[in-house]
Design an enzyme around this catalytic site. Structure first.
Site, PDB file in Angstrom:
ATOM      1  N   SER A  16      50.362  -6.179  66.858  1.00  0.00           N
ATOM      2  CA  SER A  16      50.138  -5.878  68.366  1.00  0.00           C
ATOM      3  C   SER A  16      48.281  -7.144  68.629  1.00  0.00           C
ATOM      4  O   SER A  16      48.023  -6.644  69.302  1.00  0.00           O
ATOM      5  CB  SER A  16      48.768  -4.589  68.245  1.00  0.00           C
ATOM      6  OG  SER A  16      48.077  -4.084  66.439  1.00  0.00           O
ATOM      7  N   HIS A  39      56.990  -3.404  70.301  1.00  0.00           N
ATOM      8  CA  HIS A  39      55.155  -2.501  69.777  1.00  0.00           C
ATOM      9  C   HIS A  39      54.848  -1.132  70.457  1.00  0.00           C
ATOM     10  O   HIS A  39      55.211  -0.515  71.502  1.00  0.00           O
ATOM     11  CB  HIS A  39      54.373  -3.214  70.467  1.00  0.00           C
ATOM     12  CG  HIS A  39      52.486  -2.637  70.485  1.00  0.00           C
ATOM     13  ND1 HIS A  39      51.921  -3.089  71.285  1.00  0.00           N
ATOM     14  CD2 HIS A  39      52.300  -2.503  69.489  1.00  0.00           C
ATOM     15  CE1 HIS A  39      50.752  -2.528  70.975  1.00  0.00           C
ATOM     16  NE2 HIS A  39      50.852  -1.954  69.538  1.00  0.00           N
ATOM     17  N   GLU A  89      56.265  -1.020  74.566  1.00  0.00           N
ATOM     18  CA  GLU A  89      56.253  -2.919  74.937  1.00  0.00           C
ATOM     19  C   GLU A  89      57.013  -3.334  74.585  1.00  0.00           C
ATOM     20  O   GLU A  89      57.448  -3.568  72.999  1.00  0.00           O
ATOM     21  CB  GLU A  89      55.251  -2.779  74.662  1.00  0.00           C
ATOM     22  CG  GLU A  89      53.770  -2.876  75.972  1.00  0.00           C
ATOM     23  CD  GLU A  89      52.177  -3.340  75.341  1.00  0.00           C
ATOM     24  OE1 GLU A  89      51.189  -3.446  76.070  1.00  0.00           O
ATOM     25  OE2 GLU A  89      52.198  -3.574  73.955  1.00  0.00           O
ATOM     26  N   ASN A 114      46.852  -2.769  75.332  1.00  0.00           N
ATOM     27  CA  ASN A 114      45.476  -3.346  74.331  1.00  0.00           C
ATOM     28  C   ASN A 114      44.390  -4.145  75.351  1.00  0.00           C
ATOM     29  O   ASN A 114      43.763  -3.704  74.947  1.00  0.00           O
ATOM     30  CB  ASN A 114      45.927  -4.060  73.226  1.00  0.00           C
ATOM     31  CG  ASN A 114      46.318  -2.493  71.967  1.00  0.00           C
ATOM     32  OD1 ASN A 114      46.612  -1.202  72.342  1.00  0.00           O
ATOM     33  ND2 ASN A 114      47.374  -2.833  71.096  1.00  0.00           N
TER      34      ASN A 114
END
Length: 537
Positions: free
Chosen positions: A282, A303, A315, A353
Site C-alpha cells: 500500500s 491491493h 485496486e 489511501n
C-alpha cells in the site's frame, strides 16, 4: 429473493409493500424492504415468503402439485396480525426511529417513504397523492435517486473490468499469514479457490486458519459440511510448494522493500511463466519492487482493504512496466472472488489511501484545536460516512496511520503532536484498547456530544461546516488523482472512493458531490474551532 429497490433510492411500487407484510408479517417485511437484502431459498421458506424449497429438477412438478392441492397459506401469528392492524402506528414509529439512527431523510428519502406508504396507505404506492413527500413522483425526482442509480452504474463499470479476460484461476498462493494475507487467503478459499498460505512456520499460519474458520462459519451459517470443504481448500504451506502450481501469487508481507525484492526474486524462479505475480503493498512503488525480477513486466499490484471480507473494492495497480495481459488477468481474478477491480496507476497511496490520508489528517487537526473527537466523528457520520475519521484512525491503528502518513512528509505535512504522543506511549487505538478513544472488547467507548434533544440551528450549521472542512482535503486529493492520471476519469475516482472508503453514496461520489455543491468557502483555524466548540456548549 429480495425487494432491492431501496438500494437505488426508490420504493417497491408494484405491490411489494402491500403483499410482503401480509405474507411474512411487518417486522420481517420492513427489514427486507428497508435494507434491500436478499434471502436464500431455505430462509424464504422458513419465514413464509416461499411455499416450498425443492431441488431444481423437481421444481416444476412441485409447483404444479402445490397449485392443484388447493393448499392455502398459513395464517400469520396473532402478534404479526396485530402489528399489521391496530399496532401499525407503533411499528411505524419504531421503524422510523431505527432508520433515523442510520440515515437522514434529506439524504435517503426512500426508506422513510416505504414506512409512510405502509403505515398510512396500506402499502399501496399508487394511492399516495402526487404532492406527498412519499409519492412516487417525489421519490423519483429526488437527487438521491439519481445519485444512487449512478452508484449502481459505477459498480457495473467496475465489474466489467474483470469480464473481458478468459482467465479462470483455480489456485492462489499467498505469502504472508498476517491479518491482511491471512484474510486474503480466507476470502479466496471461501470463493472456491484452492489456496496455499505461506509464512515462516505452521505456527505463524495457525492464527490465520483460526480466523478463516470463524469467517466460514458465519458465511455458511453453521453448515459444517461447507465449512469443512472451505477449510480443506486453505492449505498451510511454509515451504512454498504451492508457488509452482499457482495461477495467482500474492505477496502480503510487511512493508520492507529489500524483503519484498528478495521474496519476488525467489517467487519468480518458482512460479509458472503464465502466473500472475502480485504485491499487496500500500506504500511502496511497484517499480522499486520489480527491479528484483528478471521480467519486471510480470508484476502488478492487487491491493485489498481491511477488513478484506467486508470491503468490496480491490485496486489493480499498473506499474510502469506492467503488461496489459497481466493487468487483465489480475482484474479477472478480483472478479472471480466477487470483488470490484479498480484500475489505478502506481503512485503514492494509489487512489483510496491517497484520499483517506488528507481526510484523516484534517480530522486529527480539528482534535488538536480542541474539538472533541466525538464531535468530529458525529459530523461526518451525519454527513453519511459509515464511520467517523477519528474512530477510523483508531481502528486502522495509530502506528499504521503514522507510518502511512510519512508519504505526506514530502509535501511538508507534519504529524499532529497528539498522534505522535499516543504512538510513543503505545496507545495505538483499538488493538491496544486506547487511542483517541477507549476500547473495551473491541467496541469503542465514546462520550455523547452534549447536544440538546432538539438540535439548534447553530448546531446543524457548525456540524455542516465541520464536515465540509474535513472533507475538503479528500475532495482535493480525488481531483488531484484524476488530474495526475492515477485513475482514468472522475467516474472511476468516485467509484473507488465510494466502494473503498464508504463515502456517502447519496452524494454520487466526492467529485459528483463537489460538482453539485460547487466550492463553498471552508472554515479553518482557531475562529472555526471556536464556532464549533461554542455550538456544543
Amino acid at each position: 429473493l429480495a425487494l432491492p429497490e431501496v438500494m437505488l433510492g426508490i420504493v417497491p411500487g408494484w405491490g411489494g409493500m402491500k403483499r410482503l407484510p401480509q405474507r411474512v408479517g411487518p417486522a420481517l417485511a420492513l427489514d427486507l424492504m428497508l435494507s434491500g437484502k436478499a434471502v436464500d431459498a431455505k430462509k424464504a421458506k422458513r419465514i413464509g415468503l416461499a411455499d416450498d424449497c425443492v431441488p431444481p429438477r423437481v421444481m416444476e412438478n412441485a409447483a404444479r402439485m402445490r397449485v392443484q392441492s388447493g393448499a392455502t397459506n398459513a395464517a400469520l401469528p396473532w402478534m404479526a396480525r396485530l402489528m399489521n392492524g391496530p399496532l401499525r402506528p407503533v411499528v411505524a414509529a419504531k421503524a422510523r426511529k431505527q432508520v433515523a439512527e442510520r440515515a437522514r431523510r434529506e439524504h435517503y428519502p426512500a426508506p422513510y417513504a416505504i414506512i409512510d406508504i405502509w403505515a398510512n396507505f396500506g402499502g399501496d404506492a399508487l394511492a399516495v397523492p402526487a404532492g406527498h413527500p412519499s409519492s412516487l413522483e417525489a421519490i423519483v425526482a429526488s437527487p438521491t435517486t439519481k445519485n444512487l442509480l449512478r452508484v449502481y452504474q459505477l459498480q457495473e463499470r467496475l465489474k466489467s473490468f474483470g469480464k473481458a479476460e478468459d482467465f479462470m484461476p483455480r489456485h492462489v498462493h499467498v505469502v504472508g499469514a498476517g491479518v491482511m494475507g491471512g484474510d486474503i487467503a480466507a476470502v479466496c478459499a471461501l470463493r472456491g479457490l484452492t489456496v496455499t498460505l505461506q509464512d515462516q512456520s505452521v505456527e505463524r499460519i495457525a492464527p490465520a486458519i483460526a480466523r478463516a474458520a470463524k469467517l466460514f462459519e458465519r458465511r455458511f451459517k453453521g453448515d459444517r459440511r461447507q465449512v469443512r470443504f472451505a477449510l480443506d481448500r486453505l492449505i498451510p504451506d511454509p515451504q512454498a510448494h504451492g508457488a509452482a502450481r499457482a495461477d495467482v501469487i500474492i505477496e502480503a508481507i510487511f512493508e520492507d522493500l529489500d524483503a519484498k525484492r528478495a521474496l519476488f526474486a525467489d517467487l519468480e524462479r518458482r512460479a509458472r511463466p503464465d502466473a500472475v505475480l502480485a504485491t499487496n503493498t500500500s506504500s511502496l512503488r511497484l517499480e522499486d519492487i520489480a527491479t528484483a525480477l528478471q521480467n519486471p513486466a510480470r508484476l502488478v499490484g492487487i491491493h485489498f482493504f481491511n477488513p478484506v471480507a467486508m470491503m468490496p473494492l480491490v485496486e489493480v495497480v499498473q506499474g510502469v512496466a506492467s503488461t496489459a495481459g497481466a493487468l487483465h488477468r489480475a482484474a479477472a481474478f478480483v472478479r472471480h472472488i466477487d470483488k470490484l477491480p479498480l484500475p489505478v496507476k502506481s503512485a503514492p497511496g494509489f487512489l483510496v489511501n491517497a484520499v483517506l490520508g488528507p481526510y484523516m489528517l484534517e480530522a486529527l487537526r480539528c482534535v488538536e484545536e480542541g474539538i472533541a473527537a466525538e464531535t468530529v466523528d458525529a459530523a461526518l457520520v451525519s454527513f453519511g460516512m459509515p464511520i467517523g475519521p477519528v474512530e477510523l484512525v483508531d481502528t486502522v491503528g495509530l502506528d499504521i496511520a503514522l507510518a502511512a502518513g510519512t508519504t505526506l512528509a514530502a509535501t511538508g505535512e507534519q504529524a499532529p503532536p497528539r498522534l505522535l504522543a499516543l504512538v510513543t506511549a503505545g496507545k495505538l487505538g483499538k488493538k491496544t484498547g486506547q487511542g483517541y478513544y477507549r476500547w473495551v472488547e473491541g467496541k469503542v467507548q465514546r462520550t455523547k456530544a452534549p447536544h440538546s434533544q432538539a438540535p439548534r440551528t447553530s448546531d446543524t450549521v457548525a456540524e455542516q461546516e465541520l464536515a465540509a472542512r474535513i472533507l475538503a482535503p479528500m475532495l482535493g486529493a480525488a481531483r488531484r488523482c484524476v488530474g495526475e492520471g492515477v485513475v482514468a476519469d472522475a467516474d472511476l475516482a468516485d467509484a473507488g472512493v465510494i466502494f473503498g472508503t464508504g463515502f456517502a453514496p447519496w452524494t454520487g461520489g466526492p467529485l459528483q458531490y463537489q460538482q453539485h455543491m460547487g466550492n463553498p468557502p471552508i472554515g479553518r483555524g482557531p475562529a472555526f474551532a471556536d464556532r464549533a466548540l461554542a455550538s456544543v456548549q
